[in-house]
Write a protein that holds these residues in place. Structure first.
Motif, PDB file in Angstrom:
ATOM      1  N   VAL A  50       0.709  -1.259   0.098  1.00 53.47           N
ATOM      2  CA  VAL A  50      -0.009   0.082   0.127  1.00 53.47           C
ATOM      3  C   VAL A  50       0.906   1.242   0.106  1.00 53.47           C
ATOM      4  N   GLN A  51       1.727   1.282   0.832  1.00 52.34           N
ATOM      5  CA  GLN A  51       2.851   2.408   0.904  1.00 52.34           C
ATOM      6  C   GLN A  51       3.492   2.629  -0.332  1.00 52.34           C
ATOM      7  N   ASN A  98      14.220  12.462  12.523  1.00 52.13           N
ATOM      8  CA  ASN A  98      14.726  13.982  12.607  1.00 52.13           C
ATOM      9  C   ASN A  98      13.833  14.591  11.700  1.00 52.13           C
ATOM     10  N   ALA A  99      13.089  13.864  10.861  1.00 53.91           N
ATOM     11  CA  ALA A  99      12.100  14.608  10.028  1.00 53.91           C
ATOM     12  C   ALA A  99      10.952  13.870   9.761  1.00 53.91           C
ATOM     13  N   GLY A 100       9.704  14.351   9.942  1.00 55.00           N
ATOM     14  CA  GLY A 100       8.312  13.510   9.710  1.00 55.00           C
ATOM     15  C   GLY A 100       8.031  13.290   8.199  1.00 55.00           C
ATOM     16  N   PRO A 101       7.985  12.307   7.573  1.00 57.04           N
ATOM     17  CA  PRO A 101       7.759  11.953   6.366  1.00 57.04           C
ATOM     18  C   PRO A 101       6.240  11.938   6.144  1.00 57.04           C
ATOM     19  N   THR A 102       5.864  12.264   4.901  1.00 54.48           N
ATOM     20  CA  THR A 102       4.709  12.219   4.467  1.00 54.48           C
ATOM     21  C   THR A 102       4.031  10.701   4.100  1.00 54.48           C
ATOM     22  N   ILE A 103       5.074   9.981   3.731  1.00 49.98           N
ATOM     23  CA  ILE A 103       4.980   8.385   3.316  1.00 49.98           C
ATOM     24  C   ILE A 103       6.049   7.749   3.919  1.00 49.98           C
ATOM     25  N   PRO A 104       6.091   7.125   5.092  1.00 52.53           N
ATOM     26  CA  PRO A 104       7.053   6.212   5.632  1.00 52.53           C
ATOM     27  C   PRO A 104       6.965   4.759   4.822  1.00 52.53           C
ATOM     28  N   PHE A 133      12.977  -1.289  -4.490  1.00 51.36           N
ATOM     29  CA  PHE A 133      13.052  -0.785  -5.958  1.00 51.36           C
ATOM     30  C   PHE A 133      12.875  -1.822  -6.729  1.00 51.36           C
ATOM     31  N   GLU A 134      12.933  -3.054  -6.624  1.00 50.72           N
ATOM     32  CA  GLU A 134      12.554  -4.044  -7.359  1.00 50.72           C
ATOM     33  C   GLU A 134      11.080  -4.499  -7.558  1.00 50.72           C
ATOM     34  N   ASP A 135      10.464  -3.975  -6.660  1.00 54.25           N
ATOM     35  CA  ASP A 135       9.124  -3.906  -6.359  1.00 54.25           C
ATOM     36  C   ASP A 135       8.534  -2.841  -7.206  1.00 54.25           C
ATOM     37  N   ILE A 136       9.020  -1.651  -7.152  1.00 50.01           N
ATOM     38  CA  ILE A 136       8.595  -0.314  -7.770  1.00 50.01           C
ATOM     39  C   ILE A 136       8.654  -0.596  -9.214  1.00 50.01           C
ATOM     40  N   LYS A 137       9.789  -1.152  -9.803  1.00 44.32           N
ATOM     41  CA  LYS A 137       9.936  -1.232 -11.229  1.00 44.32           C
ATOM     42  C   LYS A 137       8.653  -2.038 -11.852  1.00 44.32           C
ATOM     43  N   ILE A 177       4.179   5.854  -5.712  1.00 44.86           N
ATOM     44  CA  ILE A 177       4.048   5.942  -7.128  1.00 44.86           C
ATOM     45  C   ILE A 177       2.986   6.976  -7.555  1.00 44.86           C
ATOM     46  N   GLY A 178       2.000   6.952  -6.902  1.00 39.74           N
ATOM     47  CA  GLY A 178       0.606   7.986  -7.197  1.00 39.74           C
ATOM     48  C   GLY A 178       1.455   9.418  -7.199  1.00 39.74           C
TER      49      GLY A 178
END
Length: 537
Positions: A189-190, A308-314, A323-327, A195-196
């Motif tokens: 889901v993340q 140290n910094a709050g992410p929008t998407i952890p 990266f293998e899944d994203i590709k 990708i969105g």
């Protein structure tokens, strides 16, 4: 079989080929047993460097390097090397001898509570109490060191346990720890959310850290960036993920990074931080990477995400798997105008220098040196001004760039380069240090000679602790305190004492021919470059 024999059998089962160390009575049973093995032992000249050399092995092979030292001062001396590996997430196995079990806590000769001393900067530690536990402990140690967020594991073994009989030796095929289950695969889901955001972004940027190299994800990241035309910057520990001349690479970020890389971080609308801690050296103002942008933070260590910094998407997981899944996903990015903007920044915002022509210009020298080095060469930078010049001007091709960014430990480059050369004997290995950091490890010239480890060493000599002098120049208006290196050895005579060829470069007139001579053969060599004492990074 005794405990010491079992230790050696465990190392053989893990494919360990080299152990760096320094013996003493409390570790002698192990060093006696290892004589019956094909594992190579290398006598280092001070224990801290045993861990640094093991780090060099680890960073070339992707497997934990191994060092073994004695109890008391041997163990306490190795602490700085362990802390250095921990700060840079380098997997190590550090074996320490310990006094007899019955004497623990009695303050006997060379007793030190090493497991307690290293608690804050090891991934895990063991005090072995039964020789029959050795196979299981070593299997767990190698697993812990080289999975999840990698790091050093210490195994403390009393001398009586090393000498105790082992009733049955069986090295485990698998390890399962109920309380240690690192997340490797990224949450689907993340990944869809990332990708969105990539499809919506007009100024996407990847900031890659050392975690990408540790996971072996550099090729996956490069392929992803090239396919979708996404620019890349790196932290200091991420240098080498992209070739220096890659059109999508915009340099190192941070206090001493490229101005156009830092500007890219500020102006991006989607920032993907991957394998980076968001620590002060790379991002000294965390608000910069959260304001007016979407921040995606990818890290195998969930404790780093949001620290140290709050992410929008952890996104927790190993960089290679993610990266293998994203590709596998099909999407389009629209950042060509952004690339044109960054290329203009790179053209107009490069650092300007005005070097003193009476000396060697370290920036031009490092650029020429790395241009002439072999494509797969290993460049090891020490700490200080030499590190910043190296990070800024070294041309990394298909090789490795090694340094210590987390702890910033002076004296790292020579032993780490030795470890790299032992791990990859057919690759060219060059260590670059200042005259301050060189004197912290110059005793290892003996190790290089004794064990035939041909490392090439560049010393940028300015007779100062240059980085501290530079800080005092700006902060205390040239009121210098304890930074003068007067009394340093004559490097030509020192080289001769070890039988190592020596070259000296005093200005840029003979730069190319000197570098050619320095790199010509695969032999140890020292090259002294005399630089302006007042030069600034």
């Amino acid at each position: 079989m005794i405990g010491a024999d079992a230790i050696v059998r465990c190392l053989e089962a893990e494919g360990v080929s080299t152990v760096f160390g320094y013996p003493g009575v409390a570790i002698c049973p192990f060093y006696n047993s290892i004589l019956e093995s094909d594992i190579r032992t290398i006598l280092i000249r001070t224990e801290q460097n045993a861990a640094h050399a093991a780090s060099g092995v680890s960073r070339l092979t992707g497997k934990p390097g191994v060092c073994a030292v004695t109890s008391g001062p041997g163990a306490t001396n190795v602490i700085t090397g362990i802390a250095t590996a921990f700060a840079d997430s380098i997997p190590l196995i550090c074996i320490t001898g310990q006094v007899n079990s019955e004497l623990l806590g009695s303050d006997v000769f060379q007793e030190a509570d090493i497991t307690g001393a290293v608690e804050s900067f090891v991934k895990y530690s063991y005090l072995v109490k039964n020789a029959n536990d050795i196979p299981g402990i070593f299997k767990e140690a190698f697993h812990i060191a080289n999975t999840g967020r990698r790091g050093p594991v210490l195994i403390d073994i009393p001398i009586d346990i090393q000498n105790a009989p082992v009733s049955r030796f069986k090295y485990p095929e698998e390890v399962s720890l109920r309380t240690y289950k690192p997340t490797v695969k990224g949450h689907a889901v993340q990944i869809k959310k990332v990708i969105g955001e990539l499809e919506k972004a007009r100024r996407p940027l990847i900031c890659a850290g050392g975690g990408v190299l540790l996971s072996g994800a550099e090729e996956s990241l490069r392929n992803f960036a090239e396919k979708h035309r996404i620019p890349v910057v790196t932290t200091m520990m991420g240098i080498g993920i992209m070739p220096s001349d890659h059109p999508l690479y915009y340099g190192m970020v941070g206090n001493n990074g490229q101005p156009y890389a830092n500007r890219a971080m500020m102006e991006s609308d989607l920032l993907i931080m991957v394998g980076a801690r968001v620590a002060d050296r790379a991002v000294n103002q965390p608000d910069i990477i959260t304001k007016n942008k979407v921040l995606v933070h990818i890290d195998v260590d969930p404790a780093e995400i949001g620290k140290n910094a709050g992410p929008t998407i952890p996104l927790v997981g190993d960089a290679w798997h993610i990266f293998e899944d994203i590709k596998k996903e099909d999407f389009i990015c629209n950042g060509e105008e952004w690339l044109r903007t960054l290329n203009e920044y790179r053209r107009t915002m490069a650092k300007k220098r005005n070097p003193n022509p009476a000396y060697v210009d370290p920036a031009k020298f490092i650029a020429r040196l790395t241009e002439k080095m072999e494509e797969t060469a290993v460049y090891v930078a020490d700490v200080g001004q030499n590190q910043i010049w190296s990070c800024t001007y070294a041309k990394v091709k298909k090789g490795k760039f090694l340094t210590t960014g987390g702890m910033g430990t002076m004296g790292y480059s020579i032993p780490a380069a030795m470890g790299a050369k032992v791990a990859a004997p057919n690759r060219q290995v060059v260590a670059v240090c200042g005259d301050g950091s060189f004197q912290m490890s110059m005793m290892e010239l003996a190790t290089m000679c004794q064990h035939s480890v041909p490392v090439k060493i560049v010393i940028l000599k300015n007779n100062y602790l240059g980085m501290v002098r530079q800080y005092q120049h700006f902060t205390y208006q040239d009121q210098y305190s304890v930074v003068d290196l007067s009394g340093s050895p004559d490097l030509e005579k020192l080289s001769a004492a070890y039988g190592i060829p020596f070259l000296r470069l005093t200005d840029m007139d003979k730069c190319d021919e000197t570098i050619d001579a320095f790199l010509k053969d695969d032999v140890s060599m020292l090259l002294e470059c005399v630089i302006d004492p007042m030069d600034l990074v």
